[in-house]
Design an enzyme around this catalytic site. Structure first.
Site, short mmCIF file in Angstrom:
data_model
loop_
_atom_site.label_atom_id
_atom_site.label_comp_id
_atom_site.label_asym_id
_atom_site.label_seq_id
_atom_site.Cartn_x
_atom_site.Cartn_y
_atom_site.Cartn_z
N GLU A 2 54.99 41.55 64.47
CA GLU A 2 54.01 40.33 65.06
C GLU A 2 52.84 40.07 64.33
O GLU A 2 52.61 38.95 64.11
CB GLU A 2 53.53 41.03 66.60
CG GLU A 2 52.88 39.91 67.37
CD GLU A 2 53.62 38.97 68.14
OE1 GLU A 2 53.32 37.78 68.44
OE2 GLU A 2 55.08 39.12 68.19
N ASP A 52 52.37 36.31 62.37
CA ASP A 52 50.92 35.38 62.50
C ASP A 52 50.64 35.12 60.85
O ASP A 52 50.28 33.94 60.68
CB ASP A 52 49.92 36.02 63.30
CG ASP A 52 50.20 36.07 64.79
OD1 ASP A 52 51.38 35.82 64.92
OD2 ASP A 52 49.37 36.29 65.57
N SER A 103 54.20 33.24 70.07
CA SER A 103 53.47 34.03 69.31
C SER A 103 53.70 33.36 67.86
O SER A 103 52.73 33.60 67.23
CB SER A 103 53.98 35.24 69.16
OG SER A 103 53.96 36.21 70.45
#
Length: 323
Positions: free
Chosen positions: A34, A38, A232
């Site tokens: 994750e 990003d 996300s």
């Protein structure tokens, strides 16, 4: 900005990853993957940006400590890819209000905090008959980012893959709806009624959207392809775009909390967001099944599924030049 369990050490190489038990491999992808998603999205779309990655414990104090650092340093834009239903038992009443108070302080400094609206539709991982929205995406002091998908070659629609949440592999749906905690801010002049009987006239999310579902993003994790997505990914996409747009604006217009500006009047007496975004009018509702089994509908103009729609960077720059 990513929040990682305290004491967690991600694998550094493919060999280290493959030696982990299957359960720990999944944790590595969920946590470290994750973070890398990003960073890769922001770095790929805004290669000239200065990128800081902030880590904190996964608890309410971690959120507060991290946001205190954001207030102190006041970057132009922040991306957050985490959250929970605003009425989730892991949030305390005091904690959620203290976090929101800090989000307000950051907004007062002109910081635009882009927050993913959630990947589980109106259920938001809560197993009851009510519709839920994610916090901090539901805060009036952030830019809440929903998700889209591309189907049939080039048709962009709202993100929804059966059953509308992640209980089934590759399933998911953009979060969105009406807050039951935060009143609708004065600047958010939209007509969206809550699907929860007797609910307050709350803050509506998301504000905008970007690609979250198929065909996903081409990413790399510990040396091997790791395609991923969800809101996300939508949040850092918007963060990267805002950074690039702000760089092109005069200094006096660079450090401004973006969200209220999108709802303000642009040309032709229409909200600025309708000029700066590509309206998403196709797709499924963001209902999750079996709970709550209903959701908000995609419609022309602003809606509680994709907000004003997907970004059009050149038009966003033009619109902000006029405000």
């Amino acid at each position: 900005m990513d929040i990682v369990p305290v004491g967690y050490t991600p694998p550094r190489t493919l060999e280290e990853l493959e030696q982990l038990p299957e359960q720990d491999q999944e944790l590595a992808f969920d946590v470290a993957g994750e973070v890398m998603m990003d960073v890769q999205i922001v770095a790929g779309l805004a290669p000239g940006a200065d990128i800081s990655v902030l880590f904190a414990d996964w608890d309410q104090k971690g959120w507060i400590d991290l946001l205190d650092q954001v207030i102190l340093t006041a970057p132009a834009v922040v991306s957050i890819s985490y959250g929970l239903a605003e009425d989730h038992p892991d949030w305390s009443l005091l904690g959620i209000h203290e976090i929101n108070r800090r989000l307000a302080a950051a907004a007062d400094k002109g910081v635009t905090i882009c927050v993913s609206s959630g990947d589980d539709g109106t259920g938001d991982q809560m197993r009851d008959r009510r519709c839920h929205v994610d916090f901090p995406a539901s805060s009036p002091h952030v830019l809440s980012v929903g998700g889209t998908q591309i189907v049939r070659g080039d048709v962009e629609e709202s993100w929804w893959v059966s059953p509308g949440d992640r209980s089934v592999r590759n399933g998911g749906s953009t979060g969105g709806g009406v807050s039951t905690v935060w009143r609708r801010p004065e600047w958010q002049k939209v007509q969206v009624d809550s699907l929860n009987p007797g609910a307050v006239d709350g803050r509506v999310v998301p504000d905008v959207a970007a690609l979250a579902g198929p065909p996903f993003y081409d990413l790399v994790f510990v040396g091997r392809p790791s395609p991923n997505g969800g809101t996300s990914a939508s949040a850092p996409l918007w963060a990267a775009l805002i950074a690039r747009v702000y760089e092109q604006l005069p200094p006096a217009k660079q450090q401004r909390f973006l969200t209220p500006l999108l709802y303000g009047t642009g040309t032709n007496s229409r909200p600025l967001g309708t000029h700066a975004c590509r309206d998403i009018t196709a797709g499924h509702s963001n209902a999750s099944f079996p709970f709550p089994g209903r959701g908000y509908q995609v419609r022309p103009g602003y809606d509680a599924v994709t907000g004003f729609g997907g970004p059009v960077g050149v038009e966003l720059l033009k619109a902000l030049m006029t405000v």
